[in-house]
Design a protein around this motif. Structure first.
Motif, PDB file in Angstrom:
ATOM      1  N   LYS A  16       0.831  -1.197   0.000  1.00 27.26           N
ATOM      2  CA  LYS A  16       0.000   0.000   0.000  1.00 27.26           C
ATOM      3  C   LYS A  16       0.878   1.264   0.000  1.00 27.26           C
ATOM      4  O   LYS A  16       0.637   2.198  -0.769  1.00 27.26           O
ATOM      5  CB  LYS A  16      -0.914  -0.008   1.232  1.00 27.26           C
ATOM      6  CG  LYS A  16      -1.899   1.121   1.236  1.00 27.26           C
ATOM      7  CD  LYS A  16      -2.716   1.172   2.509  1.00 27.26           C
ATOM      8  CE  LYS A  16      -3.387   2.532   2.627  1.00 27.26           C
ATOM      9  NZ  LYS A  16      -2.434   3.593   2.902  1.00 27.26           N
ATOM     10  N   ASP A  17       1.920   1.229   0.864  1.00 27.13           N
ATOM     11  CA  ASP A  17       2.783   2.420   0.922  1.00 27.13           C
ATOM     12  C   ASP A  17       3.528   2.652  -0.389  1.00 27.13           C
ATOM     13  O   ASP A  17       3.807   3.786  -0.773  1.00 27.13           O
ATOM     14  CB  ASP A  17       3.786   2.267   2.076  1.00 27.13           C
ATOM     15  CG  ASP A  17       3.081   2.460   3.420  1.00 27.13           C
ATOM     16  OD1 ASP A  17       2.026   3.127   3.424  1.00 27.13           O
ATOM     17  OD2 ASP A  17       3.579   1.942   4.440  1.00 27.13           O
ATOM     18  N   LYS A  18       3.874   1.535  -1.056  1.00 27.13           N
ATOM     19  CA  LYS A  18       4.567   1.682  -2.337  1.00 27.13           C
ATOM     20  C   LYS A  18       3.661   2.421  -3.319  1.00 27.13           C
ATOM     21  O   LYS A  18       4.108   3.316  -4.053  1.00 27.13           O
ATOM     22  CB  LYS A  18       4.937   0.295  -2.884  1.00 27.13           C
ATOM     23  CG  LYS A  18       6.040   0.350  -3.924  1.00 27.13           C
ATOM     24  CD  LYS A  18       6.527  -1.038  -4.308  1.00 27.13           C
ATOM     25  CE  LYS A  18       5.666  -1.560  -5.420  1.00 27.13           C
ATOM     26  NZ  LYS A  18       6.189  -2.826  -5.975  1.00 27.13           N
ATOM     27  N   PHE A  28      10.008   9.397  -0.593  1.00 30.03           N
ATOM     28  CA  PHE A  28      10.915   8.256  -0.542  1.00 30.03           C
ATOM     29  C   PHE A  28      11.511   8.098   0.854  1.00 30.03           C
ATOM     30  O   PHE A  28      11.606   6.995   1.378  1.00 30.03           O
ATOM     31  CB  PHE A  28      12.012   8.457  -1.601  1.00 30.03           C
ATOM     32  CG  PHE A  28      12.958   7.319  -1.675  1.00 30.03           C
ATOM     33  CD1 PHE A  28      12.578   6.125  -2.282  1.00 30.03           C
ATOM     34  CD2 PHE A  28      14.227   7.412  -1.112  1.00 30.03           C
ATOM     35  CE1 PHE A  28      13.455   5.054  -2.328  1.00 30.03           C
ATOM     36  CE2 PHE A  28      15.096   6.341  -1.168  1.00 30.03           C
ATOM     37  CZ  PHE A  28      14.721   5.163  -1.784  1.00 30.03           C
ATOM     38  N   GLU A  29      11.895   9.224   1.420  1.00 37.69           N
ATOM     39  CA  GLU A  29      12.480   9.183   2.763  1.00 37.69           C
ATOM     40  C   GLU A  29      11.509   8.564   3.773  1.00 37.69           C
ATOM     41  O   GLU A  29      11.897   7.728   4.596  1.00 37.69           O
ATOM     42  CB  GLU A  29      12.858  10.598   3.229  1.00 37.69           C
ATOM     43  CG  GLU A  29      14.134  11.144   2.596  1.00 37.69           C
ATOM     44  CD  GLU A  29      15.319  10.187   2.713  1.00 37.69           C
ATOM     45  OE1 GLU A  29      15.569   9.701   3.830  1.00 37.69           O
ATOM     46  OE2 GLU A  29      15.966   9.914   1.673  1.00 37.69           O
ATOM     47  N   GLU A  30      10.260   8.986   3.694  1.00 36.57           N
ATOM     48  CA  GLU A  30       9.238   8.452   4.614  1.00 36.57           C
ATOM     49  C   GLU A  30       9.105   6.944   4.463  1.00 36.57           C
ATOM     50  O   GLU A  30       9.068   6.197   5.443  1.00 36.57           O
ATOM     51  CB  GLU A  30       7.883   9.131   4.359  1.00 36.57           C
ATOM     52  CG  GLU A  30       7.810  10.539   4.918  1.00 36.57           C
ATOM     53  CD  GLU A  30       6.585  11.327   4.458  1.00 36.57           C
ATOM     54  OE1 GLU A  30       6.211  12.267   5.152  1.00 36.57           O
ATOM     55  OE2 GLU A  30       6.030  10.996   3.371  1.00 36.57           O
ATOM     56  N   LEU A  31       9.075   6.529   3.215  1.00 34.73           N
ATOM     57  CA  LEU A  31       8.921   5.099   2.946  1.00 34.73           C
ATOM     58  C   LEU A  31      10.106   4.317   3.510  1.00 34.73           C
ATOM     59  O   LEU A  31       9.954   3.296   4.184  1.00 34.73           O
ATOM     60  CB  LEU A  31       8.808   4.891   1.427  1.00 34.73           C
ATOM     61  CG  LEU A  31       8.522   3.481   0.949  1.00 34.73           C
ATOM     62  CD1 LEU A  31       7.097   3.059   1.294  1.00 34.73           C
ATOM     63  CD2 LEU A  31       8.735   3.352  -0.560  1.00 34.73           C
ATOM     64  N   GLU A  70      13.331  -8.540   0.479  1.00 35.01           N
ATOM     65  CA  GLU A  70      12.395  -8.183  -0.588  1.00 35.01           C
ATOM     66  C   GLU A  70      12.058  -6.693  -0.551  1.00 35.01           C
ATOM     67  O   GLU A  70      12.106  -6.001  -1.571  1.00 35.01           O
ATOM     68  CB  GLU A  70      11.101  -8.965  -0.385  1.00 35.01           C
ATOM     69  CG  GLU A  70      10.577  -9.600  -1.654  1.00 35.01           C
ATOM     70  CD  GLU A  70       9.522 -10.648  -1.304  1.00 35.01           C
ATOM     71  OE1 GLU A  70       8.384 -10.214  -1.082  1.00 35.01           O
ATOM     72  OE2 GLU A  70       9.870 -11.847  -1.221  1.00 35.01           O
ATOM     73  N   ILE A  71      11.721  -6.221   0.659  1.00 31.37           N
ATOM     74  CA  ILE A  71      11.314  -4.822   0.788  1.00 31.37           C
ATOM     75  C   ILE A  71      12.482  -3.885   0.488  1.00 31.37           C
ATOM     76  O   ILE A  71      12.336  -2.898  -0.244  1.00 31.37           O
ATOM     77  CB  ILE A  71      10.706  -4.556   2.184  1.00 31.37           C
ATOM     78  CG1 ILE A  71       9.344  -5.259   2.253  1.00 31.37           C
ATOM     79  CG2 ILE A  71      10.550  -3.053   2.448  1.00 31.37           C
ATOM     80  CD1 ILE A  71       8.629  -5.123   3.580  1.00 31.37           C
ATOM     81  N   LEU A  78      12.953   1.441  -6.425  1.00 30.72           N
ATOM     82  CA  LEU A  78      12.222   2.710  -6.557  1.00 30.72           C
ATOM     83  C   LEU A  78      13.189   3.873  -6.703  1.00 30.72           C
ATOM     84  O   LEU A  78      12.985   4.763  -7.522  1.00 30.72           O
ATOM     85  CB  LEU A  78      11.320   2.946  -5.333  1.00 30.72           C
ATOM     86  CG  LEU A  78      10.119   2.002  -5.203  1.00 30.72           C
ATOM     87  CD1 LEU A  78       9.382   2.285  -3.897  1.00 30.72           C
ATOM     88  CD2 LEU A  78       9.174   2.181  -6.380  1.00 30.72           C
ATOM     89  N   ILE A  79      14.286   3.809  -5.961  1.00 31.75           N
ATOM     90  CA  ILE A  79      15.216   4.940  -6.055  1.00 31.75           C
ATOM     91  C   ILE A  79      15.958   4.901  -7.394  1.00 31.75           C
ATOM     92  O   ILE A  79      16.250   5.929  -7.993  1.00 31.75           O
ATOM     93  CB  ILE A  79      16.182   5.029  -4.856  1.00 31.75           C
ATOM     94  CG1 ILE A  79      16.826   6.434  -4.871  1.00 31.75           C
ATOM     95  CG2 ILE A  79      17.288   4.006  -4.900  1.00 31.75           C
ATOM     96  CD1 ILE A  79      17.060   6.977  -3.527  1.00 31.75           C
ATOM     97  N   ASP A  80      16.227   3.681  -7.903  1.00 35.53           N
ATOM     98  CA  ASP A  80      16.856   3.584  -9.227  1.00 35.53           C
ATOM     99  C   ASP A  80      15.957   4.204 -10.293  1.00 35.53           C
ATOM    100  O   ASP A  80      16.398   4.993 -11.123  1.00 35.53           O
ATOM    101  CB  ASP A  80      17.123   2.117  -9.599  1.00 35.53           C
ATOM    102  CG  ASP A  80      18.381   1.610  -8.905  1.00 35.53           C
ATOM    103  OD1 ASP A  80      19.076   2.448  -8.278  1.00 35.53           O
ATOM    104  OD2 ASP A  80      18.651   0.394  -8.996  1.00 35.53           O
TER     105      ASP A  80
END
Ligand code: DAH
Length: 340
Positions: A16-18, A28-31, A70-71, A78-80
């Motif tokens: 969900k957060d993704k 991104f930082e929050e995640l 995995e996470i 995501l950062i890539d």
């Protein structure tokens, strides 16, 4: 909540957060902090291993590790993605000139041939083609070029065998066409011709000509002059003058060479016209009745004129090309100057 359920719920929360991250709802930082920091949800799982029986620890240990891997893998992805998309937006500099698509151009010789075809088509000439590999008969014999004529010299002609050769001029197309057609005739015939010449600034082992043939009743030398004067003016400009000098070709009688007043100095005299004021452009003449015999035309009924123009010479004059070899160099810098 059991440890198993807890692991499961973290996995689900991450999905969900993704999505929220992708929709821009969280940063991104929050995640990353929520899941991977020292106080993140995944770190909170490890102390819980203390609360389960020793025998279950290896299984749950592995489970927690694999969810964590995995996470963190997904977060790194995501950062890539983020970097690569910001990279590409960074690389667009709207002030930079656009990249030009390479487009082809028309070869200068083709341009001249097309121009000459169009000039003659306006006065009723159609275009025909003859073979480049031909026989002695069509290239020489039927054009009234006798066996001992110097033009047949092995030095000048590329012979394939005793009878077969690469045509040395487009005049051979005349014979092919007259064999198959009856007058009246108005044709031009462009194409390649071959001569065994030393390659230099002015000559090459192959070049192009356009042959012209006009046959009808009562065709006179004045028709030839009028037609070729029209041609010269359309090719070089209205102000160009023409003159005809007596010459000799075995297949025409009388024969002439046509000059145009120098297009560089308007006839005043310059180094290109060798201070004569004139440039030699083509050979021409009234078709010799001897030639008509070979194609069974009645020379009491029909008369005509013929001419032969060298294309490279015209192109060199019109485009100011100093070296004939440029036409065959495939040099893109040279060729791309001749855009449509
Ligand atoms: N065939 C000649 C040559 O290659 C050019 C030529 C001259 C063609 C006179 C003709 C002509 O038809 O009448 O030099």
């Amino acid at each position: 909540m059991s440890l198993n359920e807890k692991i499961q719920s973290i996995s689900e929360a991450f999905l969900k957060d993704k999505n929220d991250f992708n929709s821009g709802l969280i940063t991104f930082e929050e995640l990353k902090n929520k899941y991977l920091s020292r106080k993140g949800l995944l770190s909170e799982l490890y102390p819980l291993l203390n609360d389960i029986p020793d025998s279950d620890k290896p299984v749950f240990g592995k489970k927690i590790n694999s969810v964590k891997n995995e996470i963190s893998y997904e977060i790194n992805q995501l950062i890539d993605d983020e970097n690569s998309s910001s990279d590409s937006s960074f690389s667009i500099d709207s002030t930079m000139p656009g990249l030009d698509k390479l487009s082809g151009s028309i070869h200068p010789l083709t341009k001249i041939i097309e121009e000459i075809k169009s000039i003659f088509s306006r006065i009723g000439f159609s275009t025909i083609y003859g073979p480049e590999v031909d026989t002695d008969y069509y290239n020489f014999e039927a054009l009234n070029i006798p066996k001992d004529h110097p033009a047949r010299d092995m030095q000048d002609t590329f012979y394939i065998d005793k009878e077969t050769l690469l045509r040395t001029h487009t005049s051979s197309s005349q014979i092919h066409f007259m064999e198959k057609n009856q007058p009246p005739i108005r044709v031009i015939s462009p194409g390649r011709v071959y001569r065994n010449e030393d390659i230099s600034v002015r000559s090459y082992c192959l070049f192009h000509q356009i042959e012209g043939l006009y046959i009808d009743k009562n065709v006179k030398f004045s028709d030839l002059k009028g037609t070729l004067d029209y041609f010269a003016k359309n090719l070089f400009g209205e102000n160009v003058k023409t003159r005809f000098r007596p010459s000799y070709f075995p297949f025409t009688e009388p024969s002439a060479e046509m000059d145009v007043s120098c297009i560089f100095c308007n006839g005043k005299g310059c180094n290109i016209c060798k201070y004569s004021g004139w440039l030699e452009i083509l050979g021409c003449g009234m078709v010799d009745p001897e030639v008509f015999k070979f194609v069974n035309y009645d020379s009491d009924l029909w008369s005509g004129f013929a001419f032969g123009v060298g294309i490279e010479r015209i192109a060199m004059l019109k485009y100011g090309v100093k070296d004939i070899r440029m036409f065959y160099s495939g040099d893109v810098q040279f060729l791309k100057q001749f855009k449509l």
